[in-house]
Structure formats: structure tokens, C-alpha cells
Write a protein that holds these residues in place. Structure first.
Motif, PDB file in Angstrom:
ATOM      1  N   UNK A  97       0.824  -1.214   0.000  1.00  0.00           N
ATOM      2  CA  UNK A  97       0.000   0.000   0.000  1.00  0.00           C
ATOM      3  C   UNK A  97       0.851   1.253   0.000  1.00  0.00           C
ATOM      4  N   UNK A  98       2.046   1.179   0.602  1.00  0.00           N
ATOM      5  CA  UNK A  98       2.869   2.373   0.786  1.00  0.00           C
ATOM      6  C   UNK A  98       3.840   2.629  -0.365  1.00  0.00           C
ATOM      7  N   UNK A  99       4.182   1.600  -1.112  1.00  0.00           N
ATOM      8  CA  UNK A  99       5.196   1.769  -2.155  1.00  0.00           C
ATOM      9  C   UNK A  99       4.625   2.541  -3.344  1.00  0.00           C
ATOM     10  N   UNK A 100       5.424   3.437  -3.863  1.00  0.00           N
ATOM     11  CA  UNK A 100       5.049   4.217  -5.041  1.00  0.00           C
ATOM     12  C   UNK A 100       5.256   3.326  -6.259  1.00  0.00           C
TER      13      UNK A 100
ATOM     14  N   UNK B   7       5.235   3.887  -9.359  1.00  0.00           N
ATOM     15  CA  UNK B   7       6.007   4.486 -10.452  1.00  0.00           C
ATOM     16  C   UNK B   7       7.502   4.390 -10.189  1.00  0.00           C
ATOM     17  N   UNK B   8       7.900   4.470  -8.924  1.00  0.00           N
ATOM     18  CA  UNK B   8       9.323   4.503  -8.593  1.00  0.00           C
ATOM     19  C   UNK B   8       9.790   3.268  -7.816  1.00  0.00           C
ATOM     20  N   UNK B   9       8.857   2.466  -7.321  1.00  0.00           N
ATOM     21  CA  UNK B   9       9.224   1.254  -6.604  1.00  0.00           C
ATOM     22  C   UNK B   9       9.853   1.518  -5.255  1.00  0.00           C
ATOM     23  N   UNK B  10       9.520   2.644  -4.658  1.00  0.00           N
ATOM     24  CA  UNK B  10      10.078   2.959  -3.337  1.00  0.00           C
ATOM     25  C   UNK B  10       8.979   3.569  -2.474  1.00  0.00           C
ATOM     26  N   UNK B  11       9.246   3.617  -1.176  1.00  0.00           N
ATOM     27  CA  UNK B  11       8.303   4.224  -0.236  1.00  0.00           C
ATOM     28  C   UNK B  11       8.757   5.651   0.028  1.00  0.00           C
ATOM     29  N   UNK B  12       7.853   6.592  -0.115  1.00  0.00           N
ATOM     30  CA  UNK B  12       8.186   7.992   0.128  1.00  0.00           C
ATOM     31  C   UNK B  12       8.563   8.211   1.593  1.00  0.00           C
ATOM     32  N   UNK B  13       9.453   9.185   1.816  1.00  0.00           N
ATOM     33  CA  UNK B  13       9.897   9.489   3.178  1.00  0.00           C
ATOM     34  C   UNK B  13       8.728   9.821   4.103  1.00  0.00           C
ATOM     35  N   UNK B  14       7.709  10.475   3.562  1.00  0.00           N
ATOM     36  CA  UNK B  14       6.566  10.851   4.398  1.00  0.00           C
ATOM     37  C   UNK B  14       5.886   9.620   4.998  1.00  0.00           C
ATOM     38  N   UNK B  15       5.962   8.492   4.322  1.00  0.00           N
ATOM     39  CA  UNK B  15       5.403   7.246   4.863  1.00  0.00           C
ATOM     40  C   UNK B  15       6.428   6.508   5.712  1.00  0.00           C
ATOM     41  N   UNK B  16       7.693   6.566   5.303  1.00  0.00           N
ATOM     42  CA  UNK B  16       8.739   5.853   6.050  1.00  0.00           C
ATOM     43  C   UNK B  16       8.864   6.368   7.479  1.00  0.00           C
ATOM     44  N   UNK B  17       8.556   7.648   7.695  1.00  0.00           N
ATOM     45  CA  UNK B  17       8.687   8.167   9.066  1.00  0.00           C
ATOM     46  C   UNK B  17       7.700   7.504  10.020  1.00  0.00           C
TER      47      UNK B  17
END
Length: 83
Positions: free
Chosen positions: A23-26, A28-38
């Protein structure tokens, strides 16, 4: 990079974080944005944030999703927010 302790999303293999990863991974880029990682130390807050974001950014009859994204970008830029 966040100034608070986080768990790298590559280590979210198990438990609640593992369930939230898709649900959290973007896509388009295959990564989790910092705003979610925090939220990685509190998966419950991450889940709530994801739900709030999706509801807030959902397009409506009067305001398309792309317009909402543009407003969010302008507000973040004015506030010098890196997210």
C-alpha cells in the motif's frame, strides 16, 4: 532524509510493515516515500496516514485528482517541505 529514526522499507518483510508495504510503495518509482517511512516505527499511524491521503487526494466532480496534486505541490513548495 528524515531526522527521526526509521526502518528502511527494504527491511519491512514481516508483520504489520510487511503487510503495509504494497500500500505504501510508489508504483512508479518502486520505493516508499519518506513521508510514509517516518511512520515505520508505528505501523498503525502509517495505515491511518495512507487512508487519510487516499481520501483527501481522491478526485471529485469539482476537483480532479491532478488538481489536488498540484495544490499539494504548491503548498509544499511554499512551506519548503521536502515531501
Amino acid at each position: 532524509m528524515a531526522f527521526i529514526e526509521t526502518i528502511d522499507d527494504r527491511d519491512w518483510d514481516d508483520g504489520e510493515l510487511g503487510e503495509l508495504h504494497a500500500r505504501a510503495v510508489d508504483p512508479a518509482y518502486g520505493r516508499v516515500d519518506n513521508i510514509m517511512t517516518i511512520h515505520s516505527l508505528d505501523p498503525g499511524s502509517m495505515s491511518t496516514h495512507l487512508d487519510l491521503y487516499r481520501q483527501a487526494m481522491r478526485g471529485t466532480k469539482t476537483l480532479r485528482k491532478v488538481d489536488r496534486e498540484m495544490i499539494a505541490l504548491v503548498v509544499s513548495t511554499i512551506n519548503q517541505c521536502h515531501y
